[in-house]
Motif scaffolding. Sequence first.
Motif, PDB file in Angstrom:
ATOM      1  N   UNK A 268      40.183  29.389  49.183  1.00 33.52           N
ATOM      2  CA  UNK A 268      41.072  29.960  50.180  1.00 33.52           C
ATOM      3  C   UNK A 268      42.072  30.958  49.624  1.00 33.52           C
ATOM      4  N   UNK A 269      41.739  31.582  48.496  1.00 31.29           N
ATOM      5  CA  UNK A 269      42.668  32.543  47.901  1.00 31.29           C
ATOM      6  C   UNK A 269      42.592  33.915  48.573  1.00 31.29           C
TER       7      UNK A 269
ATOM      8  N   UNK B 185      34.761  30.991  43.315  1.00 30.62           N
ATOM      9  CA  UNK B 185      35.551  29.752  43.396  1.00 30.62           C
ATOM     10  C   UNK B 185      36.898  30.011  44.050  1.00 30.62           C
ATOM     11  N   UNK B 186      37.511  31.140  43.665  1.00 27.47           N
ATOM     12  CA  UNK B 186      38.819  31.474  44.228  1.00 27.47           C
ATOM     13  C   UNK B 186      38.698  31.710  45.723  1.00 27.47           C
TER      14      UNK B 186
ATOM     15  N   UNK C 115      38.862  42.306  36.136  1.00 24.39           N
ATOM     16  CA  UNK C 115      39.225  43.393  35.213  1.00 24.39           C
ATOM     17  C   UNK C 115      40.179  42.842  34.172  1.00 24.39           C
TER      18      UNK C 115
ATOM     19  N   UNK D 287      34.039  32.735  39.051  1.00 22.50           N
ATOM     20  CA  UNK D 287      35.458  32.412  39.250  1.00 22.50           C
ATOM     21  C   UNK D 287      35.963  33.021  40.543  1.00 22.50           C
TER      22      UNK D 287
ATOM     23  N   UNK E 200      32.911  35.367  35.329  1.00 24.52           N
ATOM     24  CA  UNK E 200      34.067  35.912  36.042  1.00 24.52           C
ATOM     25  C   UNK E 200      33.764  36.042  37.529  1.00 24.52           C
TER      26      UNK E 200
ATOM     27  N   UNK F 252      42.701  40.751  39.332  1.00 26.13           N
ATOM     28  CA  UNK F 252      43.143  39.870  38.243  1.00 26.13           C
ATOM     29  C   UNK F 252      42.006  39.029  37.653  1.00 26.13           C
ATOM     30  N   UNK F 253      40.890  38.895  38.381  1.00 23.93           N
ATOM     31  CA  UNK F 253      39.805  38.068  37.836  1.00 23.93           C
ATOM     32  C   UNK F 253      38.681  38.884  37.194  1.00 23.93           C
TER      33      UNK F 253
ATOM     34  N   UNK G 277      43.979  40.971  49.864  1.00 25.21           N
ATOM     35  CA  UNK G 277      43.945  39.859  48.905  1.00 25.21           C
ATOM     36  C   UNK G 277      42.688  39.908  48.067  1.00 25.21           C
ATOM     37  N   UNK G 278      41.600  40.352  48.676  1.00 27.40           N
ATOM     38  CA  UNK G 278      40.364  40.491  47.911  1.00 27.40           C
ATOM     39  C   UNK G 278      40.577  41.506  46.776  1.00 27.40           C
ATOM     40  N   UNK G 279      41.270  42.586  47.111  1.00 29.82           N
ATOM     41  CA  UNK G 279      41.562  43.610  46.103  1.00 29.82           C
ATOM     42  C   UNK G 279      42.377  43.000  44.956  1.00 29.82           C
ATOM     43  N   UNK G 280      43.407  42.236  45.321  1.00 31.71           N
ATOM     44  CA  UNK G 280      44.294  41.650  44.316  1.00 31.71           C
ATOM     45  C   UNK G 280      43.596  40.613  43.462  1.00 31.71           C
ATOM     46  N   UNK G 281      42.814  39.728  44.110  1.00 27.89           N
ATOM     47  CA  UNK G 281      42.118  38.674  43.374  1.00 27.89           C
ATOM     48  C   UNK G 281      41.061  39.283  42.456  1.00 27.89           C
TER      49      UNK G 281
END
Lengths: 267, 390
Positions: free
Chosen positions: B31-32, B26-27, B48, B23, B20, B45-46, B38-42
Motif C-alpha cells: 500500500x505504498x 512488495x512496496x 535508482x 521490492x 529491486x 528510491x527503490x 507516489x509511484x514516481x517517488x517509490x
Amino acid sequence: MKLPFTGTADYISTPELNQAVSCALALGRPLLVKGEPGTGKTVLAQAIAKALGRPLHKWHIKSTSQAQDGLYTYDVVARLNDSRFGGGDVHNIRHYIRTGPLGTALSRDEESVVLVDEIDKADPEFPNDLLRELDEMAFTIAELDEIVTAKKRPLVIITSNAEKELPDAFLRRCVFHFLEFPNADRMQEIVRVHHPQLDEGLVDAAMKRFFELRHRRGLRKRPSTSELVDWLTVLAHHGASPDLVAAGLPYAGSLLKDESDLSSFVN
Amino acid sequence: MFLQWFINLRLAGVPVTLPEWLDLMRAMEGGQVGNLHELYGIGLCLLVKSENRYDDYDLAFSASFGDGTIPNELRAEFEDWLSNPKAASFDPATLAALAELDPDELRRRFEEMLKEQKERHDGGSKYIGTGGTSAFGTGGRHPSGVRIGGGGQRSAAMVADKRRFQSYRDDAVLDVRQFDTALRMLRQLLREGPEELDIDESISATARQAGEIELVFRPARKNSIRLLLIMDVGGSMTAHAQICDRLFSAASKANHFKSFNHYWFHNCPYEQLWDESPQSRSVIPTADILDKHHEETCVIFVGDACMHPWELFQPGWTIQRWRQEEMRRGLDWVEAFGKRFKNRIWLNPEPQDSWNHPTIEAIGSHFPMFPMTLLGLKDGLRELRRGLRS
C-alpha cells in the motif's frame, strides 16, 4: 496514504524523502541517504528518530572502521590482562564482549533507529561486510557461538558523502535517497527554523549573497546549508546590517572554507 | 504497462535488477503507492541507486507514463547539440506569422521533423536546433515554439519532465570534487610504515610464554599507490584547460597517495618534459622520469593525442625545434612509457566519436584510452586498479 515521517518542527522534509522513509520502514530495508556535505544528512536521522519516538544508536564511521566494530568487539586484551594480573571473571567470555551501535540495536527488544554515518569514509569493502547483517538483521557472536536476531527490525539510516562508490550488491539492498541542495524557497524555510527571530531584510540579503556564491564559477568548495546557517549566526551576533551584507561579504570565513576561494573573493 | 516501464528503465541505462523490481512490487502490495506521484517517488528510491541516473529515470518515467517526448536513441545527440545555443533575432513580420501555430500542430510537425532530420542544425528557420527561429529546439526564439525537454504533460509525468536531475548525469563534464572522489578509487592497502598492535600475534606469543604478556607490533595498512600525472598543455588543449586544471587540482590535493608527481608536455611527449609548470620552462629529461619512477606507478596521461602525423611518426621532430640529428620519434617515447609502466591510461578530453585519427589510434595502441567524463574516468581508474591486483 498516511506517512510515518513528514519532517519535524526543526527539520524541513520533502515529499520524496517522506516516501523513502515510509518505504524503508515498510520493506525493512536500510535507507541510504546521499548528498553534498552540509545538506543535513546526519540531522535527518535524529529528526526521524524523534518523529518515530525511537531511540537513536549512532555509529560514526572512520577510515579505520571495520564492520565488526558496529556489531561487537571482544576485548581480548582486557581478558588477557585479567588472567595475568587477576580481577574480573575471566571464565565468562560474555564479560569481555561489548556490542557496537548496530549490535546494541539488534539485541534490544525495542524498535530503534541506527545511524551509520558517513559509510564512504571506511574501506571500500566495508559495506559488503555488513550485507548479511543488514539483510537478516542478525549477527553471530563467534566467541559465544550465539546468533543474535533482532525481534524488531531497526530502521537503519546510512549516510554517504559520495567520496567512494558503494558496491552494487549493497546498493541493491538499500532504499536510496539523494538529498538535493535546497532551492531558495526551501532554504528560506530552513533558515526560518534555525533563526526564527532574525530580521527579514538581513535574511533576504544574506540568502541573495549566498546563492550568488553558490552559482559563482570556479569555487573549490561551494558553501552549503550548514555554512549559511552558521554565517547568519555570526552576522546576527555582530549585528550586521542588510546593507553591509549586500555591499560585501562580511565574516566570509564562516562561508568560504577554502583558502584560495577566500583569497579570490577578497581580491 | 509496468513491465514496459522496467524495459524502458533498462533501455534508458538505469541498471534495475530483479530483486529491486520485486521490492517495488512488495512496496506496492504494502500500500505504498496510491497514485502516479507516489509511484514516481517509490520508483525513484527503490530502483535508482545513484543521482547520476536520476535523469535517465525521469526520461524513462515520462516515456512510460507520460507521452514520451524524445525517442531514447536520439537523446544524447540532442543534449549535446542543444547545449550550445547560438543567438538569433528576427523581424516583426516573421514573429507575427510564427505566433499563429497551435500546440498540437507544432507537436505533429516536431515529430515529423525528428524523423526527417538526421544532423545537427544551428541558426536555421526550419529544423530543430539551437539559436534558430524554427519553432523547435532550444535557445532559439519562437513565440510559440516547442522546447525540447520542456514538455507539457500534467501530474507525475510533468515532474519527471522537469528533468531537474539533469546536472547530476555522469556523462557530463566534471568538477574538482568529482575528480577528487573518483581518484579515491585508487587505493591499494599494504602493511607499511608506522606500527600498530597485532592482537592475534600478541596472544599466541603470550601463550607460548605461558602467560607472560608479550606485545607484538606490525605496520599499519597504508595506501601504496604512486601516481604520475602527465598532461598536454597549449595548442589544441587550450579549449580543455579548465577541465585539466580541475583534474590537476584534485590530484595534487589528494593526500592519500604514497607519491604524486606531475609533468607537462606539448602535443606529444619527446625527449624532455616540463617540470613544475609549463610557464617556468624548467625541463627534465624524459629518460630520467622513466628511470626515476617505480614500475608499479600508475601513470595517467591527459591529452587530445591529436596532432599532425609527422609530430608522432617522424624522427627528430618536435614542435619547438626541428633537428636533423638522430632522434627518437614521438611514438617511441609513448611506447617507452608503455613498456616501463604497466598501470597506465590515457584520458582524452575530445569526444570519443572523434577518435578515428591516425595519431590517436597509434597512441591508443600503447595506452588504454578513455574519454574525460566521469564515466570515462571511472572506467580508466578501474583499468588501473585491475593492473594492481594482478
